[in-house]
Scaffold this motif. Structure first.
Motif, PDB file in Angstrom:
ATOM      1  N   GLN A 146       3.412   1.981 -12.037  1.00 59.33           N
ATOM      2  CA  GLN A 146       2.381   2.252 -11.033  1.00 59.33           C
ATOM      3  C   GLN A 146       1.340   3.178 -11.655  1.00 59.33           C
ATOM      4  O   GLN A 146       1.696   4.123 -12.356  1.00 59.33           O
ATOM      5  CB  GLN A 146       2.978   2.961  -9.811  1.00 59.33           C
ATOM      6  CG  GLN A 146       3.913   2.109  -8.988  1.00 59.33           C
ATOM      7  CD  GLN A 146       4.533   2.911  -7.842  1.00 59.33           C
ATOM      8  OE1 GLN A 146       4.732   4.123  -7.957  1.00 59.33           O
ATOM      9  NE2 GLN A 146       4.861   2.244  -6.753  1.00 59.33           N
ATOM     10  N   GLN A 150      -1.856   4.158  -7.486  1.00 61.11           N
ATOM     11  CA  GLN A 150      -0.820   3.367  -6.791  1.00 61.11           C
ATOM     12  C   GLN A 150       0.343   4.253  -6.338  1.00 61.11           C
ATOM     13  O   GLN A 150       0.913   4.043  -5.268  1.00 61.11           O
ATOM     14  CB  GLN A 150      -0.322   2.246  -7.703  1.00 61.11           C
ATOM     15  CG  GLN A 150      -1.351   1.157  -7.895  1.00 61.11           C
ATOM     16  CD  GLN A 150      -0.943   0.137  -8.952  1.00 61.11           C
ATOM     17  OE1 GLN A 150       0.068   0.296  -9.635  1.00 61.11           O
ATOM     18  NE2 GLN A 150      -1.742  -0.904  -9.090  1.00 61.11           N
ATOM     19  N   CYS A 154       1.301   4.346  -2.552  1.00 58.22           N
ATOM     20  CA  CYS A 154       2.672   3.918  -2.224  1.00 58.22           C
ATOM     21  C   CYS A 154       3.373   5.022  -1.430  1.00 58.22           C
ATOM     22  O   CYS A 154       4.028   4.746  -0.411  1.00 58.22           O
ATOM     23  CB  CYS A 154       3.417   3.611  -3.528  1.00 58.22           C
ATOM     24  SG  CYS A 154       5.105   3.101  -3.274  1.00 58.22           S
ATOM     25  N   TYR A 239      -3.404   0.393   0.530  1.00 55.40           N
ATOM     26  CA  TYR A 239      -2.341   0.060  -0.446  1.00 55.40           C
ATOM     27  C   TYR A 239      -2.339  -1.449  -0.710  1.00 55.40           C
ATOM     28  O   TYR A 239      -2.273  -1.891  -1.856  1.00 55.40           O
ATOM     29  CB  TYR A 239      -0.998   0.536   0.124  1.00 55.40           C
ATOM     30  CG  TYR A 239       0.195   0.405  -0.799  1.00 55.40           C
ATOM     31  CD1 TYR A 239       0.072   0.570  -2.177  1.00 55.40           C
ATOM     32  CD2 TYR A 239       1.469   0.145  -0.288  1.00 55.40           C
ATOM     33  CE1 TYR A 239       1.187   0.464  -3.014  1.00 55.40           C
ATOM     34  CE2 TYR A 239       2.579   0.045  -1.103  1.00 55.40           C
ATOM     35  CZ  TYR A 239       2.432   0.206  -2.472  1.00 55.40           C
ATOM     36  OH  TYR A 239       3.533   0.094  -3.280  1.00 55.40           O
ATOM     37  N   LEU A 243      -2.938  -3.420  -4.246  1.00 53.20           N
ATOM     38  CA  LEU A 243      -1.983  -4.380  -4.808  1.00 53.20           C
ATOM     39  C   LEU A 243      -2.649  -5.741  -4.996  1.00 53.20           C
ATOM     40  O   LEU A 243      -2.269  -6.512  -5.885  1.00 53.20           O
ATOM     41  CB  LEU A 243      -0.736  -4.477  -3.922  1.00 53.20           C
ATOM     42  CG  LEU A 243       0.106  -3.201  -3.908  1.00 53.20           C
ATOM     43  CD1 LEU A 243       1.324  -3.365  -3.023  1.00 53.20           C
ATOM     44  CD2 LEU A 243       0.541  -2.809  -5.326  1.00 53.20           C
ATOM     45  N   GLU A 246      -4.085  -5.554  -8.318  1.00 49.73           N
ATOM     46  CA  GLU A 246      -3.004  -5.720  -9.310  1.00 49.73           C
ATOM     47  C   GLU A 246      -2.614  -7.202  -9.408  1.00 49.73           C
ATOM     48  O   GLU A 246      -2.371  -7.732 -10.485  1.00 49.73           O
ATOM     49  CB  GLU A 246      -1.791  -4.870  -8.895  1.00 49.73           C
ATOM     50  CG  GLU A 246      -0.694  -4.775  -9.925  1.00 49.73           C
ATOM     51  CD  GLU A 246      -1.040  -3.808 -11.059  1.00 49.73           C
ATOM     52  OE1 GLU A 246      -2.216  -3.394 -11.190  1.00 49.73           O
ATOM     53  OE2 GLU A 246      -0.136  -3.487 -11.827  1.00 49.73           O
ATOM     54  N   ILE A 318       4.790  -8.351  -5.269  1.00 52.23           N
ATOM     55  CA  ILE A 318       4.801  -7.020  -5.892  1.00 52.23           C
ATOM     56  C   ILE A 318       5.471  -6.071  -4.902  1.00 52.23           C
ATOM     57  O   ILE A 318       5.022  -5.946  -3.760  1.00 52.23           O
ATOM     58  CB  ILE A 318       3.361  -6.539  -6.191  1.00 52.23           C
ATOM     59  CG1 ILE A 318       2.594  -7.607  -6.988  1.00 52.23           C
ATOM     60  CG2 ILE A 318       3.387  -5.218  -6.938  1.00 52.23           C
ATOM     61  CD1 ILE A 318       1.127  -7.273  -7.248  1.00 52.23           C
ATOM     62  N   HIS A 365       6.550  -0.658  -9.784  1.00 53.58           N
ATOM     63  CA  HIS A 365       6.660  -1.802  -8.881  1.00 53.58           C
ATOM     64  C   HIS A 365       7.488  -2.859  -9.597  1.00 53.58           C
ATOM     65  O   HIS A 365       7.510  -2.897 -10.835  1.00 53.58           O
ATOM     66  CB  HIS A 365       5.278  -2.410  -8.601  1.00 53.58           C
ATOM     67  CG  HIS A 365       4.421  -1.600  -7.683  1.00 53.58           C
ATOM     68  ND1 HIS A 365       3.171  -1.142  -8.032  1.00 53.58           N
ATOM     69  CD2 HIS A 365       4.613  -1.179  -6.399  1.00 53.58           C
ATOM     70  CE1 HIS A 365       2.634  -0.473  -7.018  1.00 53.58           C
ATOM     71  NE2 HIS A 365       3.488  -0.472  -6.018  1.00 53.58           N
ATOM     72  N   TYR A 400       4.447  -6.890  -1.188  1.00 55.63           N
ATOM     73  CA  TYR A 400       3.096  -7.469  -1.082  1.00 55.63           C
ATOM     74  C   TYR A 400       3.131  -8.881  -1.693  1.00 55.63           C
ATOM     75  O   TYR A 400       3.627  -9.070  -2.808  1.00 55.63           O
ATOM     76  CB  TYR A 400       2.086  -6.582  -1.827  1.00 55.63           C
ATOM     77  CG  TYR A 400       0.795  -7.318  -2.087  1.00 55.63           C
ATOM     78  CD1 TYR A 400      -0.162  -7.471  -1.074  1.00 55.63           C
ATOM     79  CD2 TYR A 400       0.535  -7.901  -3.328  1.00 55.63           C
ATOM     80  CE1 TYR A 400      -1.329  -8.187  -1.298  1.00 55.63           C
ATOM     81  CE2 TYR A 400      -0.632  -8.604  -3.555  1.00 55.63           C
ATOM     82  CZ  TYR A 400      -1.554  -8.754  -2.545  1.00 55.63           C
ATOM     83  OH  TYR A 400      -2.693  -9.466  -2.756  1.00 55.63           O
TER      84      TYR A 400
END
Ligand SMILES: O=C(O)CCC(=O)C(=O)O
Ligand SMILES: [Fe+2]
Length: 483
Positions: A146, A150, A154, A239, A243, A246, A318, A365, A400
């Motif tokens: 992360q 993140q 998180c 969040y 993600l 990501e 994720i 993650h 996610y």
């Protein structure tokens, strides 16, 4: 050239203190730079190994037979072949990540990949991409570091999750909507393979305003998220959006690792310029999850089970989990063929051997693959079967789902390492409509939810055949009389 792979964690304990029944780890770190495949590669930073060891010894003296077993008190990292399996019969220790009692599994020790903020086609990113593909094919799961942002998001999401699940039952139960599947799912409400799960969930679907033309046109699953308050919405959406970024980086890395053209995978999400212009974009959603302790359930689910074995539906999942432990996966195997969009994979192999416990590792993650990744890659990558067990303490997690567009009619990729279609496959492959797959799965999981009842009662399901629901980015012309 060095690729960004590291292992996270602190030493567990010294060999001299090994319990007689030390659990063997399945090492999946075969390509980790030397030195990092240490036996201690899996402990989250906040775990106090010495204290736990002391506790274990004390507890053993009090209960000499059978000894209490901490599934995570594992000292041997072996080759990538699992050599032995642990069954947790006794209660795990009250601190640190432990395998839920009553489960049999090997324990994963995953290398941690670091994903660059921007995925350029550099040689080192290509190597990283290929290592990620190799890890997915070997383990079915990867662990990624992360970023500091993140970690912050998180932590905020986990805190908001705890606040939400602590609300009175009637407040939570009010968070439902009969158009979207967003909102609250009580413990014992979700069904996997016909059996109730104990997970308690808040689902964050795409949050469509009631005036959105797709909601007005009664498209299946399209509607608002019934948030309990703005505070939760802000934290969760921040969040989820991060993600999503990501997810985009991972999609690009998967394209590079598979050796397919840039955008071959992303175009099914509507990430390309055209998709974005048309208001496309993936059917990304998320689940905020709480699992009660195994002795604190309401009697509605299957004993000891958080979520039954299943595969998820889209491209990439994720996830973050707290320090308690509960997630199990199955590694890809030629003997096991799942194709959840054709025949339900729910419940499969749930009680059989071959499960791998994924211990929580702070600051990371995990990423697993969904059904559509399997379909698009003609089984080169496979959806990861997984399940969740209840532990002795309550557990919180966040998943996610990075998905294709609801409107995508997917066709397998070509080029790179993607297997060539057989003659039969080229003749019969009509594609998979993601919106239909998603709707089928949610009807199956929530047969009694008001959303399912309204969807079926109003004949919304039939709309899935319409051209506009099968064209990425198309928006319906609203027929006022149908509103
Ligand atoms: O709790 C977890 O770690 C995974 C949850 C999960 O499998 C899901 O939400 O589909
Ligand atoms: Fe899942």
């Amino acid at each position: 050239m060095k690729i960004s792979v590291r292992t996270t964690g602190l030493p567990l304990c010294r060999a001299a203190t090994l319990p007689a029944r030390a659990v063997r780890l399945m090492s999946t770190a075969s390509h980790v730079p030397s030195g990092s495949s240490s036996p201690m590669a899996m402990m989250p930073p906040r775990f106090n190994a010495q204290a736990a060891q002391t506790t274990r010894l004390r507890v053993q003296q009090q209960h000499p037979s059978p000894p209490r077993l901490a599934a995570s008190s594992t000292q041997h990292v072996t080759s990538s072949q699992p050599t032995s399996t642990t069954t947790t019969k006794a209660e795990p220790l009250p601190t640190g990540p432990t395998m839920p009692p009553g489960y049999t599994a090997t324990t994963a020790s995953l290398p941690t990949f670091t994903i660059p903020p921007v995925v350029t086609p550099s040689p080192s990113n290509l190597l990283l991409a290929q290592s990620i593909i190799a890890a997915f094919r070997r383990d079915g799961i990867i662990q990624i570091a992360q970023s500091p942002l993140q970690q912050k998001l998180c932590a905020e999401a986990m805190a908001a999750s705890k606040r939400f699940f602590a609300l009175p039952p009637e407040k939570k139960a009010a968070c439902v909507d009969d158009r979207s599947y967003g909102g609250y799912i009580a413990s014992g409400e979700e069904v996997t393979d016909g059996i109730a799960d104990y997970s308690e969930i808040f689902t964050i679907t795409r949050d469509h305003d009631v005036d959105d033309p797709r909601v007005r046109a009664r498209w299946p699953c399209h509607g608002p998220v019934p948030w309990p308050d703005v505070g939760m919405r802000e934290v969760m959406m921040r969040y989820k959006a991060e993600l999503g970024e990501e997810g985009k980086r991972l999609v690009r890395l998967v394209e590079m690792g598979l050796g397919v053209e840039e955008g071959e995978l992303g175009r099914w999400i509507g990430d390309g310029a055209e998709g974005q212009r048309q208001g496309g974009g993936g059917w990304h959603h998320a689940r905020v999850l709480r699992f009660p302790p195994r002795n604190g359930t309401n009697g509605k689910g299957k004993e000891g089970r958080g979520i039954g074995s299943h595969t998820d539906y889209g491209l990439l999942v994720i996830s973050a989990q707290d320090e308690v432990g509960g997630l199990f996966i199955r590694r890809p195997s030629r003997e096991e063929k799942f194709a959840n969009w054709e025949r339900s994979a729910a419940g499969l192999r749930e009680e059989e051997g071959g499960w791998v416990f994924v211990p929580p590792v702070g600051g990371t993650h995990t990423v697993i693959l969904g059904d559509m990744m399997q379909y698009l890659t003609r089984n080169y990558l496979t959806a990861t079967p997984h399940k969740v067990g209840l532990n002795t303490r309550e557990r919180f997690a966040f998943a996610y789902f990075h998905e294709p567009s609801f409107q995508a009619v997917l066709k397998p990729l070509s080029g790179g390492v993607i297997p060539k279609p057989t003659e039969e496959e080229s003749k019969n492959d009509e594609g998979v409509h993601y919106g239909t797959h998603f709707t089928n799965m949610f009807i199956r999981n929530y047969p009694d939810r008001i959303t399912t009842k309204r969807l079926l009662a109003e004949g919304r399901y039939g709309l899935l055949e319409r051209e506009e629901l099968r064209t990425i980015g198309a928006v319906p012309a609203v027929d006022e009389s149908s509103v």
